[in-house]
Design an enzyme around this catalytic site. Structure first.
Site, PDB file in Angstrom:
ATOM      1  CG  ASN A  97      -1.956  -1.333   1.062  1.00  0.00           C
ATOM      2  OD1 ASN A  97      -2.945  -1.328   0.367  1.00  0.00           O
ATOM      3  ND2 ASN A  97      -1.942  -2.101   2.145  1.00  0.00           N
ATOM      4  CE  LYS A 185       2.017  -7.720  -3.918  1.00  0.00           C
ATOM      5  NZ  LYS A 185       2.267  -6.501  -3.392  1.00  0.00           N
ATOM      6  CG  ASP A 221     -11.016 -13.454  -5.374  1.00  0.00           C
ATOM      7  OD1 ASP A 221     -10.288 -14.186  -5.999  1.00  0.00           O
ATOM      8  OD2 ASP A 221     -11.941 -13.727  -4.391  1.00  0.00           O
TER       9      ASP A 221
END
Length: 284
Positions: A97, A185, A221
């Site tokens: 992020n 991830k 997704d």
């Protein structure tokens, strides 16, 4: 005669056991199932064509190229030592992020502020947060890093993850999943970059591109896209294709629906080569 027969049977069992212990082919577990088995894209040929197209357009960024698998060479020069796995894991946590520049700065500041990971573990959370604040989400990431180090010390007795280099993909995933805040991830990035395993992490850029060019169904997704693409993309293309799609996603706003940034002028002023890869409708 009976002794000879028994000896042959014993040797045969030992040989069979040794052969079974050697992994041949892809390192991915045979138990992993494709969530979209009827979605036949991408094909190996598509993967190779797209890799070549993006390679000509972008090349492999130097900061990612250093993680490529070392090929056997006759040169006498010794390659640089690999980045410690623990460093790679913390670096990946800090990349969440935020921009690449900010995460790199946060990692560099953290390493310069604390001589060892033991010092990070023993430091006040506030001091760790201050060191990584430029990377964003400092309290969350500092908590994750300190928890990782604390659990690693309790479980292994030392702050080192080099033992992961001797484990299979499934074993690495099982080990890293024990640490709070380490998601699929992050694990996939450590597998591909630091452990040089054949894995294909799916970040936001790659996920959006995969949907845009029809490599995954519209209903997919990120987690299911990760499972599908890892089954469909040939192992020998995974590293290059991942790095190139990630790079292209940052530079081009046409194929991902993102606004992009100033770095993307080269792509945004020209037709996106990825959009030439027509979508195929697939009934699931």
């Amino acid at each position: 005669m009976e002794k000879k027969r028994k000896r042959k049977q014993h040797v045969a069992r030992e040989t069979k056991a040794k052969a079974k212990a050697v992994r041949v082919g892809p390192t991915r577990s045979d138990n992993v199932k494709d969530p979209f088995p009827s979605h036949t894209r991408p094909t190996p040929q598509e993967c190779e064509t797209l890799r070549d197209t993006l390679l000509a357009l972008h090349g492999i960024p130097p900061d990612l190229a250093k993680y490529r698998k070392l090929q056997p060479t006759s040169d006498t020069a010794q390659p640089d030592p690999p980045e410690p796995v623990l460093d790679g894991l913390v670096r990946t946590v800090l990349s969440q992020n935020t921009t690449e520049a900010n995460s790199q700065k946060a990692f560099a500041t953290l390493k310069s502020s604390f001589p060892t990971w033991g010092h990070v573990l023993g430091a006040d959370s506030k001091d760790v947060e201050d060191a990584i604040r430029c990377g964003g989400l400092a309290p969350t990431k500092a908590s994750c890093i300190k928890n990782l180090l604390r659990c690693l010390r309790e479980r292994r007795g030392e702050l080192c993850l080099e033992y992961l280099r001797d484990l299979s993909v499934d074993q690495v995933k099982a080990e890293l999943s024990l640490f709070k805040g380490i998601g699929p991830k992050t694990v996939a990035c450590v597998l591909m970059f630091n452990l040089q395993q054949d894995d294909f992490p799916v970040d936001t850029h790659i996920f959006e591109i995969a949907k845009t060019i029809g490599w995954v169904p519209a209903i997919a997704d990120r987690n299911k896209s990760y499972l599908h693409l890892n089954q469909r993309i040939p192992n020998e293309l995974k590293f290059d294709l991942n790095c190139l799609l990630y790079t292209h996603g940052k530079l081009c706003r046409k194929c991902s629906g993102k606004k992009g940034n100033n770095q993307g002028k080269k792509c945004n002023d020209n037709p996106c080569p990825l959009l030439n890869h027509d979508k195929e409708s697939v009934e699931l």
